[in-house]
Enzyme design. Structure first.
Site, PDB file in Angstrom:
ATOM      1  N   ARG A  28       0.816  -1.211   0.000  1.00  0.00           N
ATOM      2  CA  ARG A  28       0.000   0.000   0.000  1.00  0.00           C
ATOM      3  C   ARG A  28       0.854   1.266   0.000  1.00  0.00           C
ATOM      4  O   ARG A  28       1.868   1.349   0.668  1.00  0.00           O
ATOM      5  CB  ARG A  28      -0.900   0.009   1.243  1.00  0.00           C
ATOM      6  CG  ARG A  28      -1.639   1.308   1.479  1.00  0.00           C
ATOM      7  CD  ARG A  28      -2.474   1.258   2.731  1.00  0.00           C
ATOM      8  NE  ARG A  28      -3.646   0.415   2.559  1.00  0.00           N
ATOM      9  CZ  ARG A  28      -4.586   0.256   3.480  1.00  0.00           C
ATOM     10  NH1 ARG A  28      -4.474   0.870   4.655  1.00  0.00           N
ATOM     11  NH2 ARG A  28      -5.615  -0.519   3.253  1.00  0.00           N
ATOM     12  N   GLU A  49      -4.488  -8.152  -3.981  1.00  0.00           N
ATOM     13  CA  GLU A  49      -5.949  -8.202  -4.052  1.00  0.00           C
ATOM     14  C   GLU A  49      -6.448  -9.606  -4.359  1.00  0.00           C
ATOM     15  O   GLU A  49      -7.463 -10.051  -3.808  1.00  0.00           O
ATOM     16  CB  GLU A  49      -6.464  -7.216  -5.108  1.00  0.00           C
ATOM     17  CG  GLU A  49      -6.289  -5.759  -4.731  1.00  0.00           C
ATOM     18  CD  GLU A  49      -7.064  -5.370  -3.479  1.00  0.00           C
ATOM     19  OE1 GLU A  49      -8.017  -6.079  -3.112  1.00  0.00           O
ATOM     20  OE2 GLU A  49      -6.691  -4.361  -2.852  1.00  0.00           O
ATOM     21  N   LEU A  92      -3.839 -20.938   0.604  1.00  0.00           N
ATOM     22  CA  LEU A  92      -4.649 -19.739   0.379  1.00  0.00           C
ATOM     23  C   LEU A  92      -6.064 -20.074  -0.083  1.00  0.00           C
ATOM     24  O   LEU A  92      -6.896 -19.185  -0.185  1.00  0.00           O
ATOM     25  CB  LEU A  92      -3.980 -18.823  -0.662  1.00  0.00           C
ATOM     26  CG  LEU A  92      -2.795 -17.996  -0.154  1.00  0.00           C
ATOM     27  CD1 LEU A  92      -2.103 -17.304  -1.319  1.00  0.00           C
ATOM     28  CD2 LEU A  92      -3.246 -16.969   0.872  1.00  0.00           C
ATOM     29  N   GLY A  93      -6.311 -21.363  -0.373  1.00  0.00           N
ATOM     30  CA  GLY A  93      -7.662 -21.789  -0.730  1.00  0.00           C
ATOM     31  C   GLY A  93      -8.076 -21.389  -2.133  1.00  0.00           C
ATOM     32  O   GLY A  93      -7.388 -20.652  -2.839  1.00  0.00           O
ATOM     33  N   TYR A 132     -15.139  -6.197  -7.918  1.00  0.00           N
ATOM     34  CA  TYR A 132     -14.461  -5.647  -6.753  1.00  0.00           C
ATOM     35  C   TYR A 132     -12.967  -5.484  -7.011  1.00  0.00           C
ATOM     36  O   TYR A 132     -12.381  -4.423  -6.747  1.00  0.00           O
ATOM     37  CB  TYR A 132     -14.667  -6.539  -5.521  1.00  0.00           C
ATOM     38  CG  TYR A 132     -13.601  -6.283  -4.480  1.00  0.00           C
ATOM     39  CD1 TYR A 132     -13.624  -5.123  -3.714  1.00  0.00           C
ATOM     40  CD2 TYR A 132     -12.520  -7.158  -4.325  1.00  0.00           C
ATOM     41  CE1 TYR A 132     -12.624  -4.850  -2.795  1.00  0.00           C
ATOM     42  CE2 TYR A 132     -11.521  -6.891  -3.415  1.00  0.00           C
ATOM     43  CZ  TYR A 132     -11.576  -5.735  -2.659  1.00  0.00           C
ATOM     44  OH  TYR A 132     -10.571  -5.467  -1.768  1.00  0.00           O
ATOM     45  N   ASP A 150     -15.851  -4.420  -0.484  1.00  0.00           N
ATOM     46  CA  ASP A 150     -15.546  -5.761   0.008  1.00  0.00           C
ATOM     47  C   ASP A 150     -16.426  -6.042   1.223  1.00  0.00           C
ATOM     48  O   ASP A 150     -17.345  -5.270   1.530  1.00  0.00           O
ATOM     49  CB  ASP A 150     -14.061  -5.904   0.325  1.00  0.00           C
ATOM     50  CG  ASP A 150     -13.619  -5.042   1.510  1.00  0.00           C
ATOM     51  OD1 ASP A 150     -14.426  -4.220   2.005  1.00  0.00           O
ATOM     52  OD2 ASP A 150     -12.463  -5.196   1.954  1.00  0.00           O
ATOM     53  N   CYS A 202     -15.044  -0.745  12.607  1.00  0.00           N
ATOM     54  CA  CYS A 202     -16.404  -1.289  12.485  1.00  0.00           C
ATOM     55  C   CYS A 202     -16.327  -2.803  12.302  1.00  0.00           C
ATOM     56  O   CYS A 202     -16.756  -3.363  11.293  1.00  0.00           O
ATOM     57  CB  CYS A 202     -17.122  -0.622  11.312  1.00  0.00           C
ATOM     58  SG  CYS A 202     -18.917  -0.865  11.322  1.00  0.00           S
ATOM     59  N   CYS A 212     -14.830   5.897  15.814  1.00  0.00           N
ATOM     60  CA  CYS A 212     -15.245   5.912  14.406  1.00  0.00           C
ATOM     61  C   CYS A 212     -15.437   7.338  13.894  1.00  0.00           C
ATOM     62  O   CYS A 212     -16.180   8.127  14.499  1.00  0.00           O
ATOM     63  CB  CYS A 212     -16.542   5.124  14.235  1.00  0.00           C
ATOM     64  SG  CYS A 212     -17.145   5.113  12.528  1.00  0.00           S
ATOM     65  N   CYS A 218     -23.909   7.942  11.874  1.00  0.00           N
ATOM     66  CA  CYS A 218     -24.238   6.517  11.691  1.00  0.00           C
ATOM     67  C   CYS A 218     -25.600   6.202  12.293  1.00  0.00           C
ATOM     68  O   CYS A 218     -25.826   6.394  13.497  1.00  0.00           O
ATOM     69  CB  CYS A 218     -23.149   5.658  12.334  1.00  0.00           C
ATOM     70  SG  CYS A 218     -23.484   3.883  12.237  1.00  0.00           S
TER      71      CYS A 218
END
Length: 354
Positions: A28, A49, A92-93, A132, A150, A202, A212, A218
């Site tokens: 990132r 991702e 990782l499936g 996504y 997501d 959250c 938050c 909210c």
């Protein structure tokens, strides 16, 4: 639709919070990085991702580093044997994602001169990249406006708006609201900020509403029923399937074979087994022998639970399987064995054991 002034206030509050509290992740770019003129590596972002689609940041991070160590560029990944990629993916499936990962790398390397496209339609056309993931790459890698949704974002928005529609039917409404809120000015930071909000504040069971940045508006917080969201349909009991795995050994080797590309665990190596069904599918063993019972292993897939009875026998020097390979018992890590098959081979008789 929310008032423009409210949307502006929400964007600013979230970005201010992200500037202070956002996570630092290896793939990132933080806001300070962007200010210094650094640019993201689309290959590294895409890799992260794909890995994060069905797992957590702590689990995926060592895999991400390992892939970049082995294959520093998309061209390196494209040139790698697919079996090597599948082997490194184990754990990782959803192995279809590993096949698509390799296929996507080949397309980018061979047809796009090693450059990932920066627009949604072109990204969506690549193997393994859905809505996504395409939006996430556009935002995080290219800092372009995108609506990233997501599971974390779904949780944030269903609580924020108290969306009564149960998942997954609520997804279109959530996507609409996410697109309405997304910031066009700091697209990459905003996308990462709203995902961080769900991942760190959250959270599913213990949301920290006091910390938050959106608590002032909210609806779930105002009503005190945020834990009731997102609404979910009543779970259906996961069916159980049964089968028998034939653990065949010979002179320090184990019989393995490759599964078909299509279907569950496609392209992975396996300890041969019977079909998996709702009733015991023991069937005939590969050859006549004194098969030893090594107990039962259980493995949970997304849509069913598998229970495999493990039977072990030593093959004679004249018996050869019609397909598959003999793998060195001490080098099984060199083969793309999925987690369920690691459970099977863990039941094998230890060297020198009885």
């Amino acid at each position: 639709m929310a008032a423009p002034t409210k949307i502006t206030a929400l964007r600013q509050a979230l970005l201010d919070w992200y500037d202070r509290e956002g996570r630092t992740l290896p793939w990132r770019l933080r806001p300070e990085d962007r200010r210094e003129g650094r640019v993201a590596d689309p290959y590294a972002v895409w890799l992260s991702e794909i890995m994060l689609q069905q797992t957590t940041v702590p689990h995926a991070t060592p895999y991400w580093f390992r892939f970049l160590e082995l294959w520093p560029t998309v061209g390196d990944l494209a040139a790698a044997p697919r079996e090597d990629v599948m082997r490194e993916w184990a754990g990782l499936g959803y192995y279809a994602r590993a096949r698509n990962l390799h296929a996507c790398a080949m397309v980018v390397a061979q047809q796009l001169n090693g450059r990932f496209p920066a627009d949604l339609p072109s990204l969506r056309a690549l193997p393994g990249i859905g809505e996504y993931t395409a939006n996430a790459i556009v935002a995080a890698a290219f800092d372009k406006p995108a609506s990233v949704v997501d599971g974390n974002v779904e949780r944030v928005l269903t609580r924020f708006y108290r969306i009564e529609t149960a998942m997954p039917k609520a997804k279109p409404e959530i996507r609409r609201l996410a697109a309405e809120l997304a910031s066009p000015d700091r697209a990459g930071d905003y996308a990462q900020a709203i995902m961080d909000l769900g991942a760190t504040i959250c959270t599913p069971r213990s949301p920290d509403c006091e910390a938050c940045p959106w608590s002032f508006a909210c609806q779930g917080r105002a009503r005190g029923d945020m834990l009731n969201y997102p609404k979910k349909l009543k779970k259906i009991a996961r069916p159980v399937r049964h089968g028998t795995a034939w653990l065949v050994r010979r002179q320090g080797q184990i019989w393995l074979r490759q599964r078909a590309d299509k279907g569950l665990l496609g392209g992975m190596m396996e300890v041969p087994s019977t079909a998996w069904g709702e009733v015991d599918m023991t069937g005939a063993p590969p050859f006549d022998a004194q098969w030893e019972d090594r107990g039962e292993i259980r493995h949970v897939f997304t849509h069913f639970e598998l229970r495999l009875s493990v039977r072990e026998a030593e093959a004679g020097p004249d018996w050869e399987p019609q397909d598959g390979i003999w793998a060195d018992d001490n080098a099984l890590q060199d083969h793309a064995l999925p987690s369920v098959m690691h459970k099977v081979v863990s039941r094998r008789k230890p060297a020198g054991g009885t």
